[in-house]
Design an enzyme around this catalytic site. Structure first.
Site, PDB file in Angstrom:
ATOM      1  N   LEU A 127       7.625  -6.480  -5.713  1.00  0.00           N
ATOM      2  CA  LEU A 127       8.981  -6.804  -6.169  1.00  0.00           C
ATOM      3  C   LEU A 127       9.750  -7.491  -5.047  1.00  0.00           C
ATOM      4  CD1 LEU A 127      11.290  -4.603  -8.343  1.00  0.00           C
ATOM      5  CD2 LEU A 127      12.218  -5.896  -6.436  1.00  0.00           C
ATOM      6  N   HIS A 231      10.668   0.642   5.242  1.00  0.00           N
ATOM      7  CA  HIS A 231      11.440  -0.376   5.947  1.00  0.00           C
ATOM      8  C   HIS A 231      12.891  -0.287   5.452  1.00  0.00           C
ATOM      9  CE1 HIS A 231      12.833  -4.398   7.114  1.00  0.00           C
ATOM     10  NE2 HIS A 231      11.782  -4.455   7.925  1.00  0.00           N
TER      11      HIS A 231
END
Length: 338
Positions: A127, A231
């Site tokens: 995505l 992240h």
């Protein structure tokens, strides 16, 4: 005209490639490699074209499209079954308790064990939203449209769905987890290994990685600190996954240490709550906000819509949504609350 989600087509390559160059590394499912992306699009088209139902190693790629402007501003992927062509490796974080009567002490150690436990699962991934389109809830449209596709083609997917999130790395592409563990066995920088993995797959991991469990206490503190952490740019994606019912079951990525989250397919919120309805009117749609999809395989479309229920008849959808979905009165759609 608003955005919709639809299957990728060959003419979308340029837009996909431009987005791949914006990912910043560590994005295995969307590498900035022309040949790999061409192969992915071709594989997706083959998967959508497969007529027989049943779970296989399919890969379905979708794009977020503004039909009026002819723009593609996002992409995502769904994998029918991981571990079909090559083993699907993960580290599982476990515990080992050891007691010494002579010392009168008990030691509890964390271990990382290389596993293929998640083979046979389906996967959502890849995505990415163009930086110019990261407002307006379009990330949620992309993410949740995948679950509507799974619902509409349930026989093609497994009993469990996983999602891998990119791990922690700095702006220069340095990855503390890689540097503290796998990098010591491969003799290459993280960016090199990640690019190789994206293009060639994970077979080289089996060739070079140690098969014995790794004591976490032997790793550098910098590597330990990022295990199972996404992240920073992936935290919104993790929240969306958790809202759908995904949870961290102590599996982490063998490259960057990012978390792998899992969910039972039929317990995913969008899959569980989506219902089939009939379009009975086209108008302003009312005040209720919904996520709606229509069509099968290559005809699949999804978008946000305004709707209202018409007793004993079905749904009234706003005209823009019906144009994006390419549906008319009498057609069936999948609907879930926004």
């Amino acid at each position: 005209m608003s955005f919709r989600v639809r299957p990728v087509r060959g003419e979308d390559f340029a837009a996909i490639y431009e987005m791949a160059k914006l990912t910043g590394g560590g994005f295995t499912n969307l590498p900035p490699d022309r040949g790999t992306l061409v192969g992915k699009i071709a594989r997706s088209e083959e998967s959508f074209a497969r007529a027989e139902d049943g779970q296989q190693g399919d890969m379905y790629m979708f794009v977020l499209e503004d039909p009026a402007e002819g723009l593609v501003r996002g992409t995502c992927q769904v994998f029918g079954q991981v571990g079909v062509v090559q083993p699907f490796y993960s580290y599982h974080l476990g515990n080992l308790t050891q007691t010494s009567p002579e010392l009168g002490k008990t030691f509890r150690n964390q271990l990382l064990t290389l596993t293929t436990d998640l083979e046979g699962s389906s996967e959502v991934g890849g995505l990415f939203l163009h930086p110019q389109s990261r407002a307006g809830g379009w990330g949620a449209l992309l993410a949740r449209s995948r679950y509507l596709f799974i619902k509409a083609h349930r026989a093609r997917f497994g009993e469990r769905v996983l999602a891998e999130l990119r791990g922690v790395m700095d702006e220069a592409g340095n990855c503390p987890f890689w540097d503290g563990l796998a990098g010591r066995f491969f003799g290459m920088h993280f960016s090199e290994a990640d690019e190789f993995n994206a293009v060639h797959g994970t077979r080289f991991i089996a060739d070079l990685m140690p098969r014995t469990p790794i004591y976490v206490s032997l790793l550098a503190e910098s590597a330990q600190a990022v295990m199972g952490q996404p992240h920073p740019t992936g935290r919104p994606a993790l929240r969306m996954l958790e809202e759908e019912g995904f949870y961290f079951d102590r599996y982490i990525d063998i490259f960057d240490g990012g978390p792998t989250v899992v969910a039972d397919t039929d317990d995913i919120r969008t899959v569980r709550e989506a219902a089939t309805e009939t379009v009975c009117e086209i108008g302003d749609g009312g005040r209720t906000k919904a996520l709606v999809s229509a069509g099968q395989l290559t005809d699949f479309r999804a978008c946000f819509a305004n709707m209202k229920r018409v007793p004993k008849k079905g749904l009234c959808l706003n005209r823009e949504a019906t144009e994006l979905l390419e549906v008319e009165v009498g057609d069936q759609v999948l609907v879930v609350g926004r």
